[in-house]
Design an enzyme around this catalytic site. Sequence first.
Site, PDB file in Angstrom:
ATOM      1  N   ARG A  46      -9.096  17.562  19.756  1.00  0.00           N
ATOM      2  CA  ARG A  46      -8.567  18.869  20.165  1.00  0.00           C
ATOM      3  C   ARG A  46      -9.282  20.012  19.430  1.00  0.00           C
ATOM      4  O   ARG A  46      -9.546  21.073  20.007  1.00  0.00           O
ATOM      5  CB  ARG A  46      -7.060  18.906  19.879  1.00  0.00           C
ATOM      6  CG  ARG A  46      -6.377  20.124  20.464  1.00  0.00           C
ATOM      7  CD  ARG A  46      -4.866  19.983  20.390  1.00  0.00           C
ATOM      8  NE  ARG A  46      -4.225  21.149  20.997  1.00  0.00           N
ATOM      9  CZ  ARG A  46      -3.256  21.843  20.412  1.00  0.00           C
ATOM     10  NH1 ARG A  46      -2.792  21.482  19.219  1.00  0.00           N
ATOM     11  NH2 ARG A  46      -2.730  22.890  21.011  1.00  0.00           N
ATOM     12  N   SER A  60     -16.570  28.116  14.821  1.00  0.00           N
ATOM     13  CA  SER A  60     -15.876  29.367  14.481  1.00  0.00           C
ATOM     14  C   SER A  60     -14.382  29.126  14.265  1.00  0.00           C
ATOM     15  O   SER A  60     -13.744  29.815  13.472  1.00  0.00           O
ATOM     16  CB  SER A  60     -16.096  30.422  15.570  1.00  0.00           C
ATOM     17  OG  SER A  60     -15.673  29.949  16.833  1.00  0.00           O
ATOM     18  N   ASN A  75      -3.784  28.091  18.855  1.00  0.00           N
ATOM     19  CA  ASN A  75      -4.275  27.204  17.798  1.00  0.00           C
ATOM     20  C   ASN A  75      -3.257  26.928  16.696  1.00  0.00           C
ATOM     21  O   ASN A  75      -3.537  26.167  15.771  1.00  0.00           O
ATOM     22  CB  ASN A  75      -5.549  27.786  17.176  1.00  0.00           C
ATOM     23  CG  ASN A  75      -6.732  27.686  18.110  1.00  0.00           C
ATOM     24  OD1 ASN A  75      -6.851  26.712  18.850  1.00  0.00           O
ATOM     25  ND2 ASN A  75      -7.588  28.690  18.111  1.00  0.00           N
ATOM     26  N   HIS A 172      -5.532  13.701  27.291  1.00  0.00           N
ATOM     27  CA  HIS A 172      -4.086  13.623  27.051  1.00  0.00           C
ATOM     28  C   HIS A 172      -3.551  12.210  27.264  1.00  0.00           C
ATOM     29  O   HIS A 172      -2.345  12.007  27.314  1.00  0.00           O
ATOM     30  CB  HIS A 172      -3.339  14.641  27.920  1.00  0.00           C
ATOM     31  CG  HIS A 172      -3.576  16.061  27.496  1.00  0.00           C
ATOM     32  ND1 HIS A 172      -3.411  17.144  28.327  1.00  0.00           N
ATOM     33  CD2 HIS A 172      -3.990  16.565  26.298  1.00  0.00           C
ATOM     34  CE1 HIS A 172      -3.708  18.261  27.663  1.00  0.00           C
ATOM     35  NE2 HIS A 172      -4.065  17.933  26.429  1.00  0.00           N
ATOM     36  N   ASP A 225       1.406  10.513  26.604  1.00  0.00           N
ATOM     37  CA  ASP A 225       1.439   9.353  27.496  1.00  0.00           C
ATOM     38  C   ASP A 225       2.562   8.461  26.984  1.00  0.00           C
ATOM     39  O   ASP A 225       2.438   7.869  25.902  1.00  0.00           O
ATOM     40  CB  ASP A 225       0.079   8.639  27.459  1.00  0.00           C
ATOM     41  CG  ASP A 225       0.091   7.268  28.124  1.00  0.00           C
ATOM     42  OD1 ASP A 225       1.138   6.877  28.672  1.00  0.00           O
ATOM     43  OD2 ASP A 225      -0.938   6.588  28.072  1.00  0.00           O
TER      44      ASP A 225
END
Length: 307
Positions: A46, A60, A75, A172, A225
């Site tokens: 991620r 960054s 974030n 995911h 999941d």
Amino acid sequence: MMLGGSNAQLSATFYAKTCPNVSSIVRSVLQQAQGNDIWIFPKIVRLHFHDCFVNGCDASLLLNGTNSEKTAPPNLSTDGYAVIDDIKTALEKACPRVVSCADILALAAQLSVSLGGGPTWQVPLGRRDSRTAHREGIGGIPSQHDSLANLAARFKSVGLDSTDLVALSGVHTFGRAQCAAFMDRLYNFNNVSGSVDPTLNATYATTLKQQCPKGGDVTSLIDLDEQTSLNFDNKYFLNLQNRRGLLQSDQELFSTNGAETVAIVNRFASSQSQFFGSFAKAMIKMGNISPLTGSNGEVRLDCRKIN
């Protein structure tokens, strides 16, 4: 903006002479980290994703400071930064001032996927690190509340097509999401009080309401999941076919009438190897979004601050 696709400046053998053991060093730190946190692999992938979608894959996201990207809303739930620091420390011992933080994110993401049971691919390397954060670009990160049209447009703007969108959404298949990310689907769909997202399987909705009660802790973490949330496999696509996708942005890949993504979901649901192949290709394309190369940027000594 350098879009996804081929980029002659990045090369899988970039560190062959300067840091030949880079992959095995990253791998061993990740394996150790997984002993402390079983969810570390999806967290690391991620970070790479959220880095690349804001001004390209330039690390960054990792910078601290008042203008930091990591403190902006999309974030706030990211995690895994300490493990990136541990990888950097290990690499600075082995090959000082050589491997960039942006390349660490790309390599660590690939190794996290393969250690989690997913595909392996050769990561093109040679990115350099930005000297500034790009908090103003945070809006580029796809949201779980985006319509499919908006999602597709965001991906297209960085050179990623519908197959890439469906394949990358398949990340995911592992990891967790906060109740806050989908509670509107349970209690307030389309801002109608008491309404449930009609694309959500009713039994699954009932289970989710028990896990995320109204007025409960919205930061509680729920498996993306429900079957194999620690494994990188194609179960995610079977879930979508059964209307058991956790996030709205996941389910609409399958439940949007007439969308070209429906056939892609079906293809990946019936063939894990097709999903794996497309996922690896899409990760390489995503990793090629606007890299800093040559003498642009720098190789940070500490991923959290510029030199």
